[in-house]
Design an enzyme around this catalytic site. Structure first.
Site, short mmCIF file in Angstrom:
data_model
loop_
_atom_site.label_atom_id
_atom_site.label_comp_id
_atom_site.label_asym_id
_atom_site.label_seq_id
_atom_site.Cartn_x
_atom_site.Cartn_y
_atom_site.Cartn_z
N LYS A 181 0.86 -1.19 0.00
CA LYS A 181 0.00 0.00 0.00
C LYS A 181 0.89 1.23 0.00
CE LYS A 181 -1.79 3.18 2.74
NZ LYS A 181 -1.93 4.20 1.74
N GLU A 256 10.13 1.53 10.44
CA GLU A 256 11.15 2.57 10.30
C GLU A 256 10.40 3.90 10.38
OE1 GLU A 256 13.19 5.45 8.18
OE2 GLU A 256 13.20 3.85 6.67
N CYS A 290 13.51 10.87 6.45
CA CYS A 290 13.53 10.57 7.88
C CYS A 290 14.96 10.49 8.39
CB CYS A 290 12.76 9.30 8.19
SG CYS A 290 13.11 7.98 7.05
N GLU A 387 10.22 16.46 14.46
CA GLU A 387 10.59 16.27 13.05
C GLU A 387 9.78 17.22 12.16
OE1 GLU A 387 9.53 12.45 11.28
OE2 GLU A 387 11.48 12.45 10.26
P1 ADP Z 1 3.75 10.60 6.75
O1 ADP Z 1 3.03 11.04 5.54
O2 ADP Z 1 4.04 11.62 7.76
O3 ADP Z 1 4.87 9.65 6.48
P2 ADP Z 1 2.07 8.51 7.84
O4 ADP Z 1 3.06 7.86 8.70
O5 ADP Z 1 0.74 8.76 8.41
O6 ADP Z 1 2.55 9.89 7.40
O7 ADP Z 1 1.91 7.74 6.46
C1 ADP Z 1 2.71 6.69 6.01
C2 ADP Z 1 1.82 5.60 5.44
O8 ADP Z 1 0.97 5.13 6.47
C3 ADP Z 1 0.93 6.04 4.30
O9 ADP Z 1 0.88 5.02 3.32
C4 ADP Z 1 -0.43 6.20 4.98
O10 ADP Z 1 -1.51 6.00 4.11
C5 ADP Z 1 -0.37 5.08 6.00
N1 ADP Z 1 -1.29 5.27 7.12
C6 ADP Z 1 -1.68 6.43 7.70
N2 ADP Z 1 -2.54 6.21 8.71
C7 ADP Z 1 -2.73 4.88 8.79
C8 ADP Z 1 -3.52 4.01 9.61
N3 ADP Z 1 -4.29 4.48 10.59
N4 ADP Z 1 -3.44 2.68 9.38
C9 ADP Z 1 -2.65 2.20 8.40
N5 ADP Z 1 -1.89 2.95 7.60
C10 ADP Z 1 -1.92 4.27 7.77
#
Ligand code: ADP
Length: 484
Positions: A181, A256, A290, A387
């Site tokens: 995903k 990570e 990151c 961050e």
């Molecule tokens: P950033 O954009 O700051 O890296 P996230 O860590 O929220 O933000 O996003 C990284 C990935 O995690 C994306 O693919 C996002 O769609 C997914 N994601 C965000 N929220 C959730 C959730 N509640 N459950 C599973 N995946 C998520």
């Protein structure tokens, strides 16, 4: 929309086929360099995730995949690497349009690194080995490193291609099947990679991509009982949520997460070299990294000189169109990122930091922000603790080595750190004292496939790359044989 940025609408990739989301929903994909819609993406449902996982589960036991010899599996990964290079121009173009990365970097780094990632793990397939143990006179035992089954990965928007390949290549090398995903803002390279892998001969179902939002598609993957392992890269807050969601099915998780990398400049460092490394550490990928060196810790004796040199380099840097080969710095990848950066710039000023360069969004369409430098930053300020994930570098002064290490280790994060010194003994001593998964000495962000990285503390757990990166996708079985 200019023709250079034209992209076709994209669909889910499940069981070897592109197909629409079950309910037909589509969402816009935005070009961060213009703010315009480049295409639309299928918006996956829970049912689509279940289909993708079922397809991966079938492929895991299929003769077309599980029946391959190690040599055949290795060759397939090598063919994928070649196919990535053959299609590299389009892959780089898509990544540049989607993320806003300068084409010079997507062509020169992201795409070649993706191909090399597959080659590196292809080379390990035939070296997968267990150990023989002479347990005693009654028995002997040996270990086998077996694949896990269906692996899912959830990736962020900043390095969509590379952070996916860091997971896909070792997972497939170990014999697993995969559901990816990608981040909702940047789905294009993952789907194009699916097409490349399929054309290179990867059997249907071994690799699937479900685009969509985190709380629906990502959360279903984290909870799905048939997904044995979840590999996540993203923010610490989302990582913690996902780990909790994955706990119900006892998934193996590697995470990570965020970082707030300290880059320490000792008095004996080569300031010409440091100026370049410090700039790259902070502003590579528009600071959306990151493992960026977003905190520069500088010995008092060289502080003024280094700040003056850095200010000149920053002021000479202009942002530009990612598809222009002369561009070295592009926009933030999406609107919310730009808002986040402007918020943190305002916060730093309110906290009393001195703005030395940049500080403003760029007056043009898209999500551009000037590279920005703050000095007089104290370690307790939020700008020095949290961050930003954007082009903002802070400078903090120190007097002793002990103080530098204490400041460097004084955040919740522990992903990357760096130090610059002419002293060999100091380099090794301080490297051992830094609480970070990777420490760069007189350099920054020098990546090799053989060198693992990952987090200490709130930066997560598990390692990517290297032989350790392969082991994250294997389980160990012991076989004990009665010889009495
Ligand atoms: P950033 O954009 O700051 O890296 P996230 O860590 O929220 O933000 O996003 C990284 C990935 O995690 C994306 O693919 C996002 O769609 C997914 N994601 C965000 N929220 C959730 C959730 N509640 N459950 C599973 N995946 C998520």
């Amino acid at each position: 929309m200019s023709t250079a940025n034209a992209v076709q609408d994209v669909q889910l990739f499940i069981d070897g086929q592109f197909r629409p989301a079950a309910d037909g929903q589509l969402r816009d994909v935005i070009d961060p360099a213009t703010g315009a819609v480049v295409c639309r993406q299928a918006w996956g449902t829970v049912g689509d995730v279940d289909d993708a996982v079922e397809s991966a589960a079938r492929a895991f036991v299929s003769p077309q995949w599980s029946g391959l010899t190690l040599k055949q599996r290795a060759r397939l990964l090598l063919r994928i690497a070649d196919a990535i290079e053959e299609d590299g121009a389009e892959l780089a173009r898509l990544e540049s349009i989607d993320v806003g990365k300068p084409i010079i970097f997507t062509q020169g780094f992201d795409v070649p690194q993706a191909a090399e990632g597959f080659r590196y793990y292809a080379g390990m397939v035939e070296q997968i080995e267990g150990a023989m143990r002479q347990a005693g006179t009654r028995s002997f035992g040996y270990t086998r490193r077996e694949p896990l089954g269906v692996v899912a990965a959830i990736t962020p928007f900043n390095f969509p291609l590379n952070l996916a390949v860091n997971k896909i290549a070792p997972a497939l090398a170990a014999g697993n099947t995969f559901v990816l995903k990608p981040a909702e803002q940047t789905p294009l390279s993952s789907l194009y990679l699916a097409d490349i892998m399929s054309r290179a001969g990867l059997p249907a179902g071994v690799f699937n991509v479900v685009t969509g939002d985190g709380p629906t598609v990502g959360a279903r993957l984290a909870r799905h009982p048939r997904v044995i392992k979840l590999a996540f890269t993203g923010s610490t807050a989302t990582g913690k949520k996902l780990i909790a969601e994955a706990a119900g099915t006892l998934k193996k998780v590697t995470a990570e997460l965020g970082g707030k990398g300290a880059n320490i400049v000792f008095a004996d460092a080569d300031l010409d070299a440091v100026t370049q490394w410090a700039f790259q550490a902070a502003f590579f990928n528009t600071g959306q990294f990151c493992m960026s060196g977003s905190r520069l810790l500088v010995h008092r004796s060289v502080h003024d000189e280094l700040v003056s040199r850095l200010t000149k380099v920053i002021e000479a840097t202009s942002v530009g169109d990612p598809l222009d080969p002369a561009t070295m710095m592009g926009p933030l990848a999406h609107r919310a990122q730009l808002d986040r950066v402007t918020g943190y710039v305002a916060l730093a000023q309110a906290e009393g930091a001195t703005l030395r360069a940049g500080g403003n969004p760029v007056d043009r369409p898209g999500f551009f922000h000037e590279p920005t430098l703050f000095t007089e930053v104290t370690p307790d300020m939020r700008i020095a603790q949290e961050e930003v994930f954007g082009p903002v570098l802070t400078v903090t002064v120190f007097d002793t080595d002990e103080e530098a290490v204490a400041i460097a280790n004084g955040t919740p994060y522990g992903l990357a750190a760096g130090l610059h010194t002419a002293s060999l003994t100091r380099a090794h001593r301080v490297a051992a004292q830094l609480a970070a998964g990777i420490v760069w000495v007189n350099t920054w962000a020098m990546f090799e496939n053989s060198i693992p990285f990952g987090g200490y503390k709130d930066s997560g757990y598990g390692r990517e790359l290297g032989p350790e990166g392969l082991q994250e996708y294997q389980q160990l079985k012991s076989v004990v044989v009665n010889v009495e």
